[in-house]
Design an enzyme around this catalytic site. Structure first.
Site, mmCIF file in Angstrom:
data_model
loop_
_atom_site.group_PDB
_atom_site.id
_atom_site.type_symbol
_atom_site.label_atom_id
_atom_site.label_comp_id
_atom_site.label_asym_id
_atom_site.label_seq_id
_atom_site.Cartn_x
_atom_site.Cartn_y
_atom_site.Cartn_z
ATOM 1 N N GLY A 242 -24.169 81.408 -5.048
ATOM 2 C CA GLY A 242 -23.134 82.430 -5.202
ATOM 3 C C GLY A 242 -23.644 83.838 -5.369
ATOM 4 N N PRO A 277 -28.803 78.476 -3.522
ATOM 5 C CA PRO A 277 -28.408 79.709 -2.846
ATOM 6 C C PRO A 277 -28.133 79.480 -1.370
ATOM 7 C CG PRO A 277 -30.783 79.619 -3.057
ATOM 8 C CD PRO A 277 -30.266 78.384 -3.740
ATOM 9 N N ARG A 279 -25.732 82.197 0.869
ATOM 10 C CA ARG A 279 -25.578 83.556 1.375
ATOM 11 C C ARG A 279 -26.778 84.456 1.082
ATOM 12 N NH1 ARG A 279 -20.599 86.109 1.787
ATOM 13 N NH2 ARG A 279 -19.766 84.548 0.349
ATOM 14 N N ARG A 315 -15.067 86.274 8.958
ATOM 15 C CA ARG A 315 -15.035 86.846 7.614
ATOM 16 C C ARG A 315 -14.144 88.089 7.477
ATOM 17 N NH1 ARG A 315 -18.796 88.675 5.120
ATOM 18 N NH2 ARG A 315 -18.270 87.733 3.140
ATOM 19 N N CYS A 345 -5.701 86.919 20.844
ATOM 20 C CA CYS A 345 -4.284 87.246 20.709
ATOM 21 C C CYS A 345 -3.803 87.079 19.273
ATOM 22 C CB CYS A 345 -3.458 86.376 21.640
ATOM 23 S SG CYS A 345 -3.988 86.556 23.329
HETATM 24 C C1 LIG Z 1 -21.083 77.110 -1.040
HETATM 25 C C2 LIG Z 1 -21.871 76.518 -2.118
HETATM 26 C C3 LIG Z 1 -23.109 77.068 -2.463
HETATM 27 C C4 LIG Z 1 -23.676 78.327 -1.826
HETATM 28 O O1 LIG Z 1 -22.938 79.459 -2.144
HETATM 29 P P1 LIG Z 1 -23.467 80.901 -1.694
HETATM 30 O O2 LIG Z 1 -22.409 81.828 -2.171
HETATM 31 O O3 LIG Z 1 -23.563 80.886 -0.215
HETATM 32 O O4 LIG Z 1 -24.777 81.113 -2.348
HETATM 33 C C5 LIG Z 1 -23.832 76.437 -3.456
HETATM 34 N N1 LIG Z 1 -23.373 75.324 -4.064
HETATM 35 C C6 LIG Z 1 -22.178 74.785 -3.760
HETATM 36 C C7 LIG Z 1 -21.729 73.571 -4.465
HETATM 37 C C8 LIG Z 1 -21.393 75.356 -2.771
HETATM 38 O O5 LIG Z 1 -20.210 74.814 -2.487
#
Ligand SMILES: *Cc1c(COP(=O)(O)O)cnc(C)c1O
Length: 422
Positions: A242, A277, A279, A315, A345
């Site tokens: 996250g 991780p 993103r 996104r 469209c």
């Molecule tokens: C999506 C997800 C992640 C990765 O989240 P990012 O925001 O991309 O780092 C990690 N763990 C779980 C359980 C997820 O669903």
């Protein structure tokens, strides 16, 4: 004198390149729209995370869903990460990329029995369970197979990560995990189930989080849980992913700040750390190349109609995500209030909302920055548009990592009515 190869997306003589390879050249060779990833930048991001967290020595499990291209997964396998997966399909990808199943964590809400069977048969190292019912299902499958599955319970620490509502996962009113108040009871029941070893706690509170504070808040609640329940039988704490990246507004998670903010609580908890991780490792290492088809001038807003649409990059439409969009070669065109839109469209088909940008002429090549995460991964064939190509620049050379889909790919597996069986 050795010429140092620039890492990632940088300009040389004004022109945007990927690890030193001109993006114009990549677009000419592979067409547009095309995703381009920089292997050097992927590696640099991983290295930055590892070095910031060195004192905590976390087990880093890359979250496959952010960017699941085989070449990217195989790089992470080579660099020694584990993998966080959320479906049996992602397991298939990890195995195809040469990933070690013992280093795979299977997370995600709503895992089906057949998915658990596949994961156990493949030798997946750990499960992150989201409910008491899932623990029962997992136990049943493990007993059938005569194995003991290692599992962490996903808890919901009820913190507000202050991010977009669609990517908030750790507050009370969502479908993920078990409320921390109920965790003790669920864990006690799980430890009576034969076939599972409930050995960890897991939480993942959301995505694109730019401050350490929500993680610290989650850890405080988790520490209070352990102080009350005890640590016996636990051998890890999985804090999820996250971590936010800078999409151009200067806000991002600083890995070092996060690591030092987490350290006191983690030391107090005293369990080995797992991170997932997605993103933060891949977003800035990818761009989307697209060409301007036409400029439609309006009085107070112009439209740059480009060959990539919401099917290629969802996104902006889904989250109102603001990506930087740059000319690969400065055209010198005048700046005007404009919006970059795709050919689909839907009014919601835009790559950015109205902003001041150069009115790049037809044929100009644009780079949509920071598309490595949740870019290609969320793309579709909507409007019968074959999915984009993916190119990886590795060791200073551009290589095709996924060919552009063909029209035949659009029809694969489908039959016209006169050919239906039965
Ligand atoms: C999506 C997800 C992640 C990765 O989240 P990012 O925001 O991309 O780092 C990690 N763990 C779980 C359980 C997820 O669903």
């Amino acid at each position: 004198m050795a010429i140092e190869t620039p890492i990632g997306f940088q300009r040389r003589s004004g022109e945007l390149q990927a690890d030193g390879v001109p993006l114009e050249e990549i677009a000419r060779r592979y067409g547009t729209p095309t995703y381009v990833y920089s292997a050097a930048l992927l590696e640099a991001r991983l290295r930055a995370l590892r070095s910031a967290f060195a004192a905590l020595a976390p087990d880093i499990c890359y979250a496959v869903k952010a960017c699941a291209n085989l070449s990217v997964l195989s790089l992470f396998a080579r660099w020694g990460t584990g993998f966080d997966i959320v479906s049996a399909g992602e397991l298939h990808r990890v195995l195809a990329a040469g990933g070690d199943p013992r280093r795979v964590v299977f997370a995600g809400v709503g895992k089906q029995r057949w998915e658990l069977e596949r994961a156990i048969d493949a030798g997946v190292g750990r499960f992150n369970a989201e409910s008491a019912a899932e623990l029962e299902r997992l136990g049943a499958v493990a007993r059938e197979r005569g194995v003991v599955a290692r599992v962490a319970l996903r808890v919901n620490p009820d913190v507000d990560p202050r991010t977009h509502e669609y990517i908030r996962t750790g507050s009370k009113e969502n479908k993920f995990g078990v409320d921390l108040d109920r965790a003790g009871e669920v864990i006690r029941a799980a430890r009576a189930i034969e076939g599972i070893d409930l050995c960890g706690l897991h939480c993942h509170i959301g995505s694109q989080i730019c401050e350490a504070e929500p993680y610290v808040g989650a850890l405080r609640r988790i520490r209070a849980f352990f102080d009350d329940f005890g640590r016996a039988g636990f051998d890890h704490l999985d804090l999820g992913g996250g971590f936010g990246i800078d999409y151009g507004d200067g806000r991002e998670m600083d890995f070092a700040v996060l690591a030092s903010a987490l350290q006191p609580e983690l030391r107090a908890i005293g369990l080995p750390l797992v991170l997932e991780p997605g993103r933060s490792l891949v977003a800035s290492a990818g761009i989307l190349l697209t060409r301007v088809i036409e400029v439609k001038a309006g009085r107070d807003r112009s439209f740059l109609i480009v060959d990539a649409g919401m099917n290629d990059l969802l996104r902006p439409s889904l989250y109102k995500a603001a990506h930087r969009i740059e000319e690969v070669r400065p055209s010198g065109a005048p700046t005007h209030r404009g919006q970059v839109v795709g050919p689909i469209c839907e009014t919601g088909d835009f790559l950015c909302e109205a902003r001041d940008l150069p009115l790049s002429p037809a044929g100009a090549l644009l780079a949509v920055r920071d598309c490595g995460a949740y870019g290609f991964a969320m793309s579709s064939q909507y409007n019968a548009r074959p999915r984009a190509a993916e190119v990886l620049v590795l060791e200073g050379r551009a290589r095709l990592a996924r060919r552009r889909e063909s029209f035949d790919d659009l029809l694969r597996g489908e039959l016209a009515s006169d050919l239906l069986d039965g």
